[in-house]
Design a protein around this motif. Structure first.
Motif, PDB file in Angstrom:
ATOM      1  N   PRO A  57     -14.541   4.760  -8.018  1.00 59.09           N
ATOM      2  CA  PRO A  57     -15.038   4.278  -6.725  1.00 59.09           C
ATOM      3  C   PRO A  57     -16.384   4.850  -6.293  1.00 59.09           C
ATOM      4  O   PRO A  57     -16.997   4.330  -5.365  1.00 59.09           O
TER       5      PRO A  57
ATOM      6  N   ASP B  14      -8.830  11.635  -0.357  1.00 60.28           N
ATOM      7  CA  ASP B  14      -9.372  10.280  -0.481  1.00 60.28           C
ATOM      8  C   ASP B  14      -8.725   9.297   0.491  1.00 60.28           C
ATOM      9  O   ASP B  14      -9.154   8.142   0.581  1.00 60.28           O
TER      10      ASP B  14
ATOM     11  N   ASP C 138     -12.184   6.303 -13.281  1.00 61.00           N
ATOM     12  CA  ASP C 138     -10.823   5.814 -13.131  1.00 61.00           C
ATOM     13  C   ASP C 138     -10.045   6.151 -14.387  1.00 61.00           C
ATOM     14  O   ASP C 138     -10.615   6.257 -15.488  1.00 61.00           O
TER      15      ASP C 138
ATOM     16  N   HIS D 134       0.864  -1.184   0.000  1.00 57.12           N
ATOM     17  CA  HIS D 134       0.000   0.000   0.000  1.00 57.12           C
ATOM     18  C   HIS D 134       0.895   1.226   0.000  1.00 57.12           C
ATOM     19  O   HIS D 134       2.112   1.141   0.257  1.00 57.12           O
TER      20      HIS D 134
ATOM     21  N   TYR E 182      -2.462   6.089 -11.790  1.00 58.30           N
ATOM     22  CA  TYR E 182      -2.699   6.912 -10.602  1.00 58.30           C
ATOM     23  C   TYR E 182      -1.420   7.663 -10.261  1.00 58.30           C
ATOM     24  O   TYR E 182      -0.333   7.083 -10.222  1.00 58.30           O
TER      25      TYR E 182
ATOM     26  N   ASN F  13      -5.108   1.232  -4.170  1.00 52.71           N
ATOM     27  CA  ASN F  13      -6.348   1.750  -3.571  1.00 52.71           C
ATOM     28  C   ASN F  13      -6.505   1.418  -2.099  1.00 52.71           C
ATOM     29  O   ASN F  13      -7.410   1.948  -1.440  1.00 52.71           O
TER      30      ASN F  13
ATOM     31  N   ARG G 186      -7.598   3.944   0.678  1.00 51.98           N
ATOM     32  CA  ARG G 186      -8.178   5.106  -0.003  1.00 51.98           C
ATOM     33  C   ARG G 186      -9.682   4.884  -0.201  1.00 51.98           C
ATOM     34  O   ARG G 186     -10.179   3.773  -0.047  1.00 51.98           O
ATOM     35  N   ASN G 187     -10.384   5.963  -0.541  1.00 55.84           N
ATOM     36  CA  ASN G 187     -11.830   5.893  -0.817  1.00 55.84           C
ATOM     37  C   ASN G 187     -12.571   5.256   0.359  1.00 55.84           C
ATOM     38  O   ASN G 187     -13.401   4.363   0.190  1.00 55.84           O
TER      39      ASN G 187
ATOM     40  N   GLU H 226     -11.371  -2.149  -5.606  1.00 55.58           N
ATOM     41  CA  GLU H 226     -11.341  -1.938  -4.163  1.00 55.58           C
ATOM     42  C   GLU H 226     -10.079  -2.491  -3.507  1.00 55.58           C
ATOM     43  O   GLU H 226      -9.512  -1.863  -2.613  1.00 55.58           O
TER      44      GLU H 226
ATOM     45  N   LEU I 113      -3.506   1.703 -12.761  1.00 58.12           N
ATOM     46  CA  LEU I 113      -4.815   1.609 -12.119  1.00 58.12           C
ATOM     47  C   LEU I 113      -5.716   0.764 -13.011  1.00 58.12           C
ATOM     48  O   LEU I 113      -5.802  -0.451 -12.818  1.00 58.12           O
TER      49      LEU I 113
END
Length: 606
Positions: free
Chosen positions: A229, A601, A100, A57, A104, A257, A260-261, A252, A116
């Protein structure tokens, strides 16, 4: 920055770093090589990517952040469209949540793109093409797969029917080849345009099956289809828009990601007045504000909620280029065609007084289009920069080579006698003279212009300057309009002067064409606000775009900056090197703060 309106186009590196070029692969340089190109998980403009292919991550997220809750923010004005890609209409804020892109852009690296929608990217070692491999699991919200047909359709649609930005930004793509449903190739006009392979990945991918039978050029409030997302869940037309997390969002669990979100509902409430929005925040009807008015930051949040700890105020430093905010002259208008007139008006703006009396001493004067970065010019041109500028010596003012650019400095007392004397001397040279209490030209016409504002809070900055101008017989009218009217007049260049800003990334490139190139001086909805039309500027922009390495990029950017400054197209304002974040305590931010952005985010609700 006080009174700022962001002109960064959506979904670009300038959003907004906004908003934000030696290109290298993660492990292999962008130079001719006998080794075959590798399909890499990331591309970096300077050096190697920070995160390896097997990263878990990003460092600036909380991978255990709880999901759910709502984040309520304020927007100003109104909206009448869900299409942010076209000239017509006023698009709702937050539409980037729906889409998207192929890649990213991380906030803890100056310019690195990670896959992404694309699982990997393969760049020709000679720089003539780039290929993207799509993830087979990528899906639009209706369940249909994202394919290379959608990618090719998106580029064709935006370059032909979208805002002029897209035509300028992606001008050096010569051909797009769909190799199979998962792989697509972009042929590039110049292997020297080193940022182009990266910015190709930033474009939001639109579904062909949704748009092919619709009129893309017309604003619409039909809820658009994306693969991102969030989706639009609720709308109160012109007043409120709610984005809801997509329950089965395809990306997801991607490492890019994770963390995030996190928030379930992203809510934007529209306010006509920034003062009302501040009061709504203090009353608990909004959760977060990014403050851009120094007076508010100093005293405007004083309340029982602040005293009790329910409100949290935090200044978060960053390393982004400050860009340029200022009073932008419209040089298409006769009154501002002479640079001596523009320089004279610059002399009459007393920054030091404004900073002390209005801003609590919070700001630094902006001296460059690339302030707060190594890209800013300073002193006299030397070495490589001098060599770059010398061939244009006959086309440039002598001051470019002989005088260090500087803005007038006062003692802050409000007495600007020396600056007034300089201004009057310049105006006399430009053919203006004092006639009673008016400054007039040979035909007896008073020097008069209108400044167009969209935010009444900036009147307190403008009015003291107007008083200084009145003392030498210049009449300045101040007109405040709503955001929609402001944007419409901006698009048609229907103004004498505006308060605006140009955001700059740490890796300037193709977007400089639309900011300053002659081709866009009269392009509707373009971002050449001042109408810069100069062959030297055009040539330097191409040098910048085609810079072969970081050193060449810095040299070309400093040269461009210097020429623009001596063109006197703007009266520079001021900047901060931090974000001023006001939030209620239940809105949480990860402990690690990245240097190059404010990634909302990554926040969550506790």
């Amino acid at each position: 920055m006080s009174g700022k309106i962001t002109l960064c186009k959506p979904f670009s590196k300038l959003v907004c770093l906004v908003l934000l070029p030696g290109l290298l692969f993660v492990a292999s340089p962008l130079l001719a090589s006998s080794k075959p190109p590798v399909c890499s998980h990331a591309l970096s403009l300077h050096g190697e990517a920070k995160y390896p292919a097997n990263f878990a991550h990003l460092d600036y997220v909380n991978p255990q952040a709880p999901k759910g809750g709502s984040l309520r923010q304020a927007a100003q004005g109104t909206f009448d469209s869900f299409n942010p890609f076209i000239v017509q209409g006023t698009a709702a804020v937050g539409l980037g949540n729906i889409y998207d892109s192929l890649t990213y852009h991380t906030a803890d690296e100056p310019f690195t793109e990670y896959g992404l929608l694309a699982s990997c990217m393969q760049l020709d070692p000679a720089g003539h093409w780039i290929e993207f491999e799509l993830r087979p699991e990528a899906r639009f919200h209706d369940g249909k797969p994202v394919t290379t047909e959608d990618v090719a359709f998106t580029f064709k649609l935006l370059r032909e029917e979208g805002q002029p930005f897209y035509r300028a930004y992606y001008a050096d793509i010569t051909e797009i080849k769909v190799l199979n449903p998962q792989r697509i190739r972009f042929e590039l006009a110049s292997h020297q345009n080193r940022e182009l392979p990266l910015i190709i990945g930033q474009i939001p991918i639109l579904p062909k099956h949704y748009w092919q039978d619709r009129d893309f050029k017309q604003p619409s409030l039909d809820k658009p289809l994306g693969s991102g997302p969030y989706k639009i869940a609720d709308v109160d037309s012109g007043r409120r828009i709610v984005y809801q997390k997509v329950a089965d969002y395809w990306g997801e669990n991607l490492p890019i990601n994770l963390g995030r979100n996190n928030i379930e509902n992203m809510i934007y409430d529209y306010y006509r007045d920034a003062t009302v929005a501040l009061e709504a925040f203090k009353a608990g009807r909004l959760d977060f504000r990014l403050e851009n008015i120094a007076r508010n930051w100093a005293t405007g949040y004083n309340s029982p909620a602040l005293n009790s700890g329910d409100l949290v105020l935090e200044s978060i430093p960053h390393k982004n280029s400050a860009g340029m905010q200022g009073f932008f002259f419209n040089t298409r208008r006769e009154v501002f065609k002479d640079p001596k007139v523009r320089l004279a008006l610059t002399q009459m703006f007393d920054f030091e007084w404004s900073n002390q009396q209005l801003f609590h001493g919070a700001y630094t004067r902006t001296q460059s289009y690339f302030s707060n970065s190594e890209l800013a010019s300073s002193g006299l041109p030397q070495g490589k920069e001098l060599a770059l500028l010398k061939p244009f010596a006959k086309q440039l003012p002598e001051e470019v080579f002989a005088t260090e650019y500087s803005l007038p400095v006062t003692d802050g007392s409000g007495n600007i006698r020396n600056q007034t004397r300089k201004a009057l001397g310049l105006l006399r040279e430009a053919g203006w003279k004092i006639d009673g209490r008016r400054l007039v030209n040979a035909e007896g016409e008073q020097l008069r212009f209108e400044i167009l504002l969209h935010d009444s809070s900036f009147e307190r900055v403008v009015l003291p300057w107007r008083q200084n101008l009145e003392r030498i017989g210049i009449r300045m009218d101040v007109r405040v309009v709503d955001v929609t009217q402001y944007l419409n007049r901006l698009r048609s260049f229907d103004y004498d002067m505006v308060v605006s800003s140009i955001g700059q990334s740490l890796s300037p490139g193709n977007e400089q064409r639309e900011f300053f190139h002659s081709e866009f001086a009269h392009s509707p909805d373009g971002r050449n606000i001042s109408g810069v039309k100069d062959s030297v500027v055009d040539a330097l922009i191409e040098q910048l775009i085609n810079a072969k390495d970081r050193d060449s990029l810095v040299t070309a950017t400093r040269a461009l900056d210097r020429v623009l400054l001596w063109g006197h197209y703007v009266i520079p304002h001021f900047h901060l090197s931090e974000y001023r974040v006001a939030r209620h305590k239940h809105i949480k931010i990860p402990e690690v703060r990245p240097d190059y952005g404010l990634p909302i985010d990554t926040w969550w609700v506790e």
